[in-house]
Structures are given as C-alpha cells and as structure tokens.
Design a protein around this motif. Structure first.
Motif, short mmCIF file in Angstrom:
data_model
loop_
_atom_site.label_atom_id
_atom_site.label_comp_id
_atom_site.label_asym_id
_atom_site.label_seq_id
_atom_site.Cartn_x
_atom_site.Cartn_y
_atom_site.Cartn_z
N HIS A 42 58.85 46.63 41.44
CA HIS A 42 59.98 45.84 40.94
C HIS A 42 59.68 45.24 39.56
N CYS A 43 58.42 44.97 39.26
CA CYS A 43 58.04 44.45 37.93
C CYS A 43 57.35 45.49 37.06
N HIS A 44 56.70 46.45 37.70
CA HIS A 44 55.88 47.42 36.97
C HIS A 44 56.30 48.85 37.27
N ARG A 51 56.74 44.64 32.97
CA ARG A 51 55.90 43.47 32.68
C ARG A 51 54.54 43.94 32.19
N GLY A 52 54.11 43.38 31.11
CA GLY A 52 52.83 43.76 30.52
C GLY A 52 52.79 45.20 30.06
N LYS A 53 53.97 45.80 29.98
CA LYS A 53 54.10 47.22 29.60
C LYS A 53 53.26 48.13 30.49
N LEU A 54 53.09 47.70 31.77
CA LEU A 54 52.31 48.47 32.73
C LEU A 54 53.24 49.11 33.76
N LYS A 64 46.45 54.88 31.99
CA LYS A 64 46.85 54.61 30.60
C LYS A 64 46.89 53.10 30.37
N GLY A 65 47.44 52.38 31.34
CA GLY A 65 47.47 50.93 31.29
C GLY A 65 48.66 50.37 30.53
N GLY A 66 48.55 49.10 30.22
CA GLY A 66 49.62 48.39 29.53
C GLY A 66 49.10 47.68 28.30
N GLU A 67 49.62 46.48 28.08
CA GLU A 67 49.27 45.71 26.89
C GLU A 67 47.77 45.42 26.78
N THR A 68 47.10 45.28 27.90
CA THR A 68 45.67 44.92 27.88
C THR A 68 44.75 46.11 28.12
N GLY A 69 45.31 47.32 28.08
CA GLY A 69 44.50 48.52 28.28
C GLY A 69 44.61 49.06 29.69
N SER A 80 38.01 46.73 37.11
CA SER A 80 39.43 47.01 37.28
C SER A 80 40.25 45.74 37.16
N LEU A 81 41.08 45.66 36.12
CA LEU A 81 41.94 44.50 35.92
C LEU A 81 42.96 44.38 37.05
N LEU A 82 43.54 45.49 37.46
CA LEU A 82 44.52 45.47 38.54
C LEU A 82 43.89 44.91 39.81
N LEU A 83 42.71 45.38 40.16
CA LEU A 83 42.02 44.89 41.36
C LEU A 83 41.69 43.41 41.24
N ALA A 84 41.23 42.98 40.08
CA ALA A 84 40.90 41.57 39.88
C ALA A 84 42.12 40.69 40.08
#
Length: 107
Positions: A42-44, A51-54, A64-69, A80-84
């Motif tokens: 719903h957001c990504h 959100r966050g271009k992810l 590929k990721g979003g704004e933060t890689g 892993s940013l997503l996992l964190a």
C-alpha cells in the motif's frame, strides 16, 4: 532426516508451514512476496507515489532500492535496511506489525 511429527511440532512452534520447517527452500514469490503484499504494497508498490521511492513488488526492485539505496543485502541480513526497519518495528507504519515468524522468513 526429520520425522513427520518433528516437522509438525516445529511448524507449530514457529508458526510456519510444515514444508518450510522441513527444509523447503524459501522463495521470494512463494514465501516473502505474500508478506510484503499484505503489509507493504500500500505504501511501497500500489500507490501512485512510492514512499522512499521504494517498490517492493518484485525482488529486482527491492535490490535496486529507493532513495537510500538497496533495501536488502542478499546473504547479509545485518546490512539489510528493510530487515532493520521491520525488526525495529519502524515498518510497517501503524499498529499492525509483522509477526516474528514473518520477520524470520524475511531474514
């Protein structure tokens, strides 16, 4: 080789399906994407503005990721940013959080 009973008990304990508890390979399409679809699209993924271009609808888009890689570092869960964000409870936003067994699958 695990017995059917040990697989069943493991599945009950972990809240996972018996085939996963018995060592079936975890795949993005079968195991991870349904979690993300129910909690993150719903957001990504499904909104006009990500959100966050992810975009988490496809594995290649997560890599590929979003704004933060890149959102994940395959084979390196600590990076892993997503996992964190999921483990910290920061994501998904709101009161509904992922179950521990869902976080474990993503990890």
């Amino acid at each position: 080789m695990p017995t059917r009973l040990s697989c069943f008990l493991a599945a009950l304990f972990c809240g996972l399906f018996v085939d996963i508890a018995c060592g079936e390979d975890i795949t993005f399409e079968q195991h991870i994407r349904p979690i993300l679809k129910a909690n993150c699209f719903h957001c990504h993924g499904e909104s006009d503005e990500l959100r966050g271009k992810l975009d988490v609808r496809l594995a290649r888009l997560i890599l590929k990721g979003g704004e933060t890689g890149p959102a994940v570092a395959p084979g390196k869960p600590a990076e892993s940013l997503l996992l964190a964000k999921v483990k910290s409870g920061e994501m998904p936003e709101g009161e509904k959080k992922l179950k521990p067994e869902q976080v474990a699958l993503i990890e």
